[in-house]
Design a protein around this motif. Sequence first.
Motif, PDB file in Angstrom:
ATOM      1  N   ILE A 198       0.847  -1.198   0.000  1.00 19.22           N
ATOM      2  CA  ILE A 198       0.000   0.000   0.000  1.00 19.22           C
ATOM      3  C   ILE A 198       0.883   1.250   0.000  1.00 19.22           C
ATOM      4  O   ILE A 198       1.714   1.443   0.889  1.00 19.22           O
ATOM      5  N   GLU A 199       0.683   2.099  -1.021  1.00 22.14           N
ATOM      6  CA  GLU A 199       1.489   3.316  -1.167  1.00 22.14           C
ATOM      7  C   GLU A 199       0.759   4.552  -0.639  1.00 22.14           C
ATOM      8  O   GLU A 199       1.385   5.536  -0.282  1.00 22.14           O
ATOM      9  N   LYS A 200      -0.579   4.498  -0.623  1.00 23.75           N
ATOM     10  CA  LYS A 200      -1.381   5.582  -0.057  1.00 23.75           C
ATOM     11  C   LYS A 200      -2.639   4.958   0.543  1.00 23.75           C
ATOM     12  O   LYS A 200      -3.089   3.885   0.121  1.00 23.75           O
ATOM     13  N   PHE A 201      -3.223   5.629   1.532  1.00 19.65           N
ATOM     14  CA  PHE A 201      -4.286   5.015   2.335  1.00 19.65           C
ATOM     15  C   PHE A 201      -5.500   4.616   1.495  1.00 19.65           C
ATOM     16  O   PHE A 201      -6.134   3.578   1.742  1.00 19.65           O
ATOM     17  N   SER A 202      -5.838   5.390   0.472  1.00 23.97           N
ATOM     18  CA  SER A 202      -7.020   5.081  -0.334  1.00 23.97           C
ATOM     19  C   SER A 202      -6.889   3.738  -1.040  1.00 23.97           C
ATOM     20  O   SER A 202      -7.898   3.087  -1.356  1.00 23.97           O
ATOM     21  N   GLU A 203      -5.638   3.300  -1.312  1.00 23.37           N
ATOM     22  CA  GLU A 203      -5.445   1.985  -1.926  1.00 23.37           C
ATOM     23  C   GLU A 203      -5.905   0.869  -0.987  1.00 23.37           C
ATOM     24  O   GLU A 203      -6.405  -0.169  -1.435  1.00 23.37           O
ATOM     25  N   LEU A 204      -5.714   1.082   0.306  1.00 20.21           N
ATOM     26  CA  LEU A 204      -6.097   0.060   1.284  1.00 20.21           C
ATOM     27  C   LEU A 204      -7.611  -0.140   1.289  1.00 20.21           C
ATOM     28  O   LEU A 204      -8.098  -1.284   1.284  1.00 20.21           O
ATOM     29  N   THR A 205      -8.364   0.940   1.291  1.00 17.55           N
ATOM     30  CA  THR A 205      -9.827   0.806   1.297  1.00 17.55           C
ATOM     31  C   THR A 205     -10.313   0.145   0.015  1.00 17.55           C
ATOM     32  O   THR A 205     -11.256  -0.660   0.036  1.00 17.55           O
ATOM     33  N   LEU A 206      -9.658   0.454  -1.108  1.00 17.28           N
ATOM     34  CA  LEU A 206     -10.021  -0.166  -2.383  1.00 17.28           C
ATOM     35  C   LEU A 206      -9.735  -1.661  -2.356  1.00 17.28           C
ATOM     36  O   LEU A 206     -10.567  -2.480  -2.781  1.00 17.28           O
ATOM     37  N   LEU A 207      -8.577  -2.038  -1.857  1.00 22.34           N
ATOM     38  CA  LEU A 207      -8.202  -3.454  -1.804  1.00 22.34           C
ATOM     39  C   LEU A 207      -9.151  -4.248  -0.905  1.00 22.34           C
ATOM     40  O   LEU A 207      -9.590  -5.351  -1.271  1.00 22.34           O
ATOM     41  N   VAL A 208      -9.456  -3.707   0.248  1.00 23.06           N
ATOM     42  CA  VAL A 208     -10.353  -4.406   1.172  1.00 23.06           C
ATOM     43  C   VAL A 208     -11.732  -4.583   0.534  1.00 23.06           C
ATOM     44  O   VAL A 208     -12.345  -5.663   0.627  1.00 23.06           O
ATOM     45  N   LYS A 209     -12.212  -3.560  -0.134  1.00 25.23           N
ATOM     46  CA  LYS A 209     -13.521  -3.624  -0.799  1.00 25.23           C
ATOM     47  C   LYS A 209     -13.544  -4.741  -1.843  1.00 25.23           C
ATOM     48  O   LYS A 209     -14.481  -5.563  -1.891  1.00 25.23           O
ATOM     49  N   ILE A 210     -12.516  -4.792  -2.698  1.00 27.72           N
ATOM     50  CA  ILE A 210     -12.480  -5.798  -3.766  1.00 27.72           C
ATOM     51  C   ILE A 210     -12.256  -7.190  -3.187  1.00 27.72           C
ATOM     52  O   ILE A 210     -12.842  -8.180  -3.665  1.00 27.72           O
ATOM     53  N   ALA A 211     -11.413  -7.297  -2.157  1.00 30.15           N
ATOM     54  CA  ALA A 211     -11.160  -8.593  -1.527  1.00 30.15           C
ATOM     55  C   ALA A 211     -12.436  -9.176  -0.937  1.00 30.15           C
ATOM     56  O   ALA A 211     -12.703 -10.381  -1.046  1.00 30.15           O
ATOM     57  N   LYS A 212     -13.247  -8.332  -0.317  1.00 29.00           N
ATOM     58  CA  LYS A 212     -14.529  -8.801   0.228  1.00 29.00           C
ATOM     59  C   LYS A 212     -15.468  -9.240  -0.898  1.00 29.00           C
ATOM     60  O   LYS A 212     -16.137 -10.278  -0.806  1.00 29.00           O
ATOM     61  N   GLU A 213     -15.477  -8.450  -1.962  1.00 28.40           N
ATOM     62  CA  GLU A 213     -16.343  -8.755  -3.105  1.00 28.40           C
ATOM     63  C   GLU A 213     -15.990 -10.103  -3.719  1.00 28.40           C
ATOM     64  O   GLU A 213     -16.879 -10.893  -4.077  1.00 28.40           O
ATOM     65  N   LEU A 214     -14.679 -10.394  -3.823  1.00 30.42           N
ATOM     66  CA  LEU A 214     -14.223 -11.639  -4.450  1.00 30.42           C
ATOM     67  C   LEU A 214     -14.034 -12.769  -3.444  1.00 30.42           C
ATOM     68  O   LEU A 214     -13.728 -13.893  -3.838  1.00 30.42           O
ATOM     69  N   ASP A 215     -14.171 -12.436  -2.176  1.00 32.20           N
ATOM     70  CA  ASP A 215     -13.977 -13.415  -1.103  1.00 32.20           C
ATOM     71  C   ASP A 215     -12.586 -14.057  -1.171  1.00 32.20           C
ATOM     72  O   ASP A 215     -12.428 -15.277  -1.147  1.00 32.20           O
ATOM     73  N   ILE A 216     -11.574 -13.200  -1.298  1.00 33.99           N
ATOM     74  CA  ILE A 216     -10.177 -13.640  -1.325  1.00 33.99           C
ATOM     75  C   ILE A 216      -9.429 -12.919  -0.218  1.00 33.99           C
ATOM     76  O   ILE A 216      -9.510 -11.690  -0.095  1.00 33.99           O
ATOM     77  N   ARG A 217      -8.698 -13.665   0.597  1.00 33.00           N
ATOM     78  CA  ARG A 217      -7.915 -13.062   1.678  1.00 33.00           C
ATOM     79  C   ARG A 217      -6.607 -12.520   1.098  1.00 33.00           C
ATOM     80  O   ARG A 217      -5.738 -13.290   0.662  1.00 33.00           O
ATOM     81  N   PRO A 218      -6.421 -11.209   1.068  1.00 33.76           N
ATOM     82  CA  PRO A 218      -5.201 -10.653   0.475  1.00 33.76           C
ATOM     83  C   PRO A 218      -3.997 -10.780   1.399  1.00 33.76           C
ATOM     84  O   PRO A 218      -4.141 -10.980   2.607  1.00 33.76           O
ATOM     85  N   LEU A 219      -2.818 -10.669   0.800  1.00 37.05           N
ATOM     86  CA  LEU A 219      -1.572 -10.505   1.547  1.00 37.05           C
ATOM     87  C   LEU A 219      -1.149  -9.058   1.362  1.00 37.05           C
ATOM     88  O   LEU A 219      -0.937  -8.613   0.223  1.00 37.05           O
ATOM     89  N   ILE A 220      -1.038  -8.328   2.475  1.00 35.39           N
ATOM     90  CA  ILE A 220      -0.895  -6.866   2.404  1.00 35.39           C
ATOM     91  C   ILE A 220       0.419  -6.414   3.041  1.00 35.39           C
ATOM     92  O   ILE A 220       0.836  -6.927   4.084  1.00 35.39           O
ATOM     93  N   GLY A 221       1.046  -5.464   2.394  1.00 35.30           N
ATOM     94  CA  GLY A 221       2.200  -4.784   2.962  1.00 35.30           C
ATOM     95  C   GLY A 221       1.947  -3.289   2.968  1.00 35.30           C
ATOM     96  O   GLY A 221       1.084  -2.797   2.236  1.00 35.30           O
ATOM     97  N   VAL A 222       2.661  -2.558   3.802  1.00 32.72           N
ATOM     98  CA  VAL A 222       2.587  -1.097   3.761  1.00 32.72           C
ATOM     99  C   VAL A 222       3.990  -0.544   3.589  1.00 32.72           C
ATOM    100  O   VAL A 222       4.955  -1.114   4.108  1.00 32.72           O
ATOM    101  N   ARG A 223       4.059   0.501   2.837  1.00 34.85           N
ATOM    102  CA  ARG A 223       5.350   1.157   2.643  1.00 34.85           C
ATOM    103  C   ARG A 223       5.469   2.336   3.581  1.00 34.85           C
ATOM    104  O   ARG A 223       4.596   3.208   3.617  1.00 34.85           O
ATOM    105  N   SER A 224       6.540   2.354   4.337  1.00 34.23           N
ATOM    106  CA  SER A 224       6.774   3.422   5.304  1.00 34.23           C
ATOM    107  C   SER A 224       7.535   4.575   4.662  1.00 34.23           C
ATOM    108  O   SER A 224       8.509   4.372   3.934  1.00 34.23           O
ATOM    109  N   LYS A 225       7.075   5.769   4.963  1.00 30.28           N
ATOM    110  CA  LYS A 225       7.780   6.981   4.537  1.00 30.28           C
ATOM    111  C   LYS A 225       8.868   7.250   5.563  1.00 30.28           C
ATOM    112  O   LYS A 225       8.602   7.750   6.652  1.00 30.28           O
TER     113      LYS A 225
END
Length: 644
Positions: A181-208
């Motif tokens: 995740i490069e910006k916070f809005s990407e996280l909300t998008l990923l969670v939304k799509i993951a729920k829709e597809l019923d797939i558990r994502p593997l998530i990382g965050v990039r620290s500034k």
Amino acid sequence: MPTRTLSNDKNWTIEDAEDLYRVKRWSDGYFEVGENGNLFATPDPTNTKMRIDMQAVIEEIKQEGIQFPVVVRFHDILRSQVARLNQTFASTIEAAGYKNRYMGVFPIKVNQMREVVEEVVDAGASFDYGLEAGSKAELLAVMAMNTNLDSLTILNGYKDQEFMRLALLNLKLGRKTLVVIEKFSELTLLVKIAKELDIRPLIGVRSKMTVKGRGKWESSGGERAKFGLTISEIINAARYLEEHGFADSFKLLHFHIGSQLTDIRSVKESINEGAMIYAELHKMGFALEYVDVGGGLGIDYDGTKSTNDSSRNYSMQEYVDDIVYGMQQVCDLEQVPHPIIVSESGRAMTAHHSCVVTQVVGEIKSHGSGVPTHAKSGEHILVTNIRDLSEMVNQHHNIQEIFHDASQYKEQALDAFKLRVISLEELAKIETLYWQIMEVVQRRSQDQDFAADESDELEFTLSSQYLCNFSVFQSAADTWAIDQVLPVVPLTRMNEAPTVNCSLVDITCDSDGKLDQFISENGLSNVIPMHSITEQDDYFLGLFLTGAYQDVMGDMHNLFGRLNEVHIFSHDDDPKDFYIEEVVHGSSVEDVLSIMQYHPKSMAYDVKKAIDKHVAKGQMQPREGVKWTDFYEDCLKGYTYLKV
């Protein structure tokens, strides 16, 4: 910038050539000057008996009818670098007693060429070495290439819905795909799509990171960095995942402080900061498994082992030591598990394996060829004075005085010509005599106390420009864009003393199409000593360390397209220790014109019609018209570079 003093030593040796071109300093064991004066490649530094003569490579390229310039890829060097990095991490982890493993990924943005990525994947298979993508197109390529279910696929860069869906598809196929995740809005998008597809994502965050790298890319870190989340945003992201039932999907912490890190201290500082963030997140209840330390492992382009922009003050071993031991120390102090270490080294993997081989096709001298300078009755006194000066230059004890007098006569002559006091022919004589004097002054100044600034200026002014059959903008874009230094070496005759100071210019119609920064024993020089060129013998140069970025960042300036490529593999049983495994043909004129929205078939038809009209009017013979039509069509199908 200082110039280079040519050697007048008749007992020139290959050790002198090594001191001049510094091959062993920048090549990391892969290239050296041979006893016959040719450059040799050693694709596997652990097997020094297998050495490839670059002259033999050139001759085989000629025999195959492949036109220069060419990119020469040593695939064994590529494989060697992949193995070297993975083995260095493995041995260091074992020696340190680190309680986890290394799982690296190759960022394909460094070189997206299919042949390169294929070789990296194959060489890294036994190490579970994965791939990184930073765009949708790169992800599509990585999905097709990285089929090892035990390796990682790391996804960086900004992402849209299609990007996220592709990532989750790759995960559904059983691949370890981590979305960073490069910006916070990407996280909300990923969670939304993951729920829709019923797939558990593997998530990382990039620290500034607050730590900044050192070098040209230091702005990749710090508060103004383009990518990444602040500490507050990372905590909010972790809590958001927790609220939505995805806390166990939070697997990776990523940070990156810049490409081509020049100073090992920035590596140490970033590891300490990154390890502390990882430890704190772990204590908050987020059981991260991976810490991705990003890219940045530098290349010593200029061989100085310094903090210069084109160098690094550390080895691969020191880089790995600081990552492993630094991560281990913080984790042990904070009493958290050792994470799997991920790195995204790309430049260090690919730079050495590729070089551009180009032929010198001409010499350009600033003072030209000159005109006859014999005396003529009634000539202006300025002509007589500078001729007298030229006759005494070899005997006069004060070269500095000669230099100043000749310079003054030349300036006076230019003013006199503008005022119509002397003729164009007389000005040409004065200029010819002036350059003849300067050549003598330059030779004699090396043995006298001559002003340093004036000596450097004279050396540069008298230096040649070697015209090389290639495009800087296509094959060495970083030398033009960011003043990156790339090593340049003659591929033959290094057992002879070079006699010509020169810079290099390409065949584009652009004054910026040149190389005028070269490695020297005193830093950088704006000229490089080369051998004199003759009409009888071809003279080839190699532009090295071009495997990272240069292959993929070249542009279409003057419609010079991609170069022909030859792929070299080592082979012990071959008399030459190598064979050409594949030839990839570069751009034809048709190719580059089509990219620019031209239609070559229509163009050929239009030119044929124009020729036919001339034939119909009797202005051209039919047979001649056919020959010109065929010639035009052949040129459309041909290579974009000069046929030498």
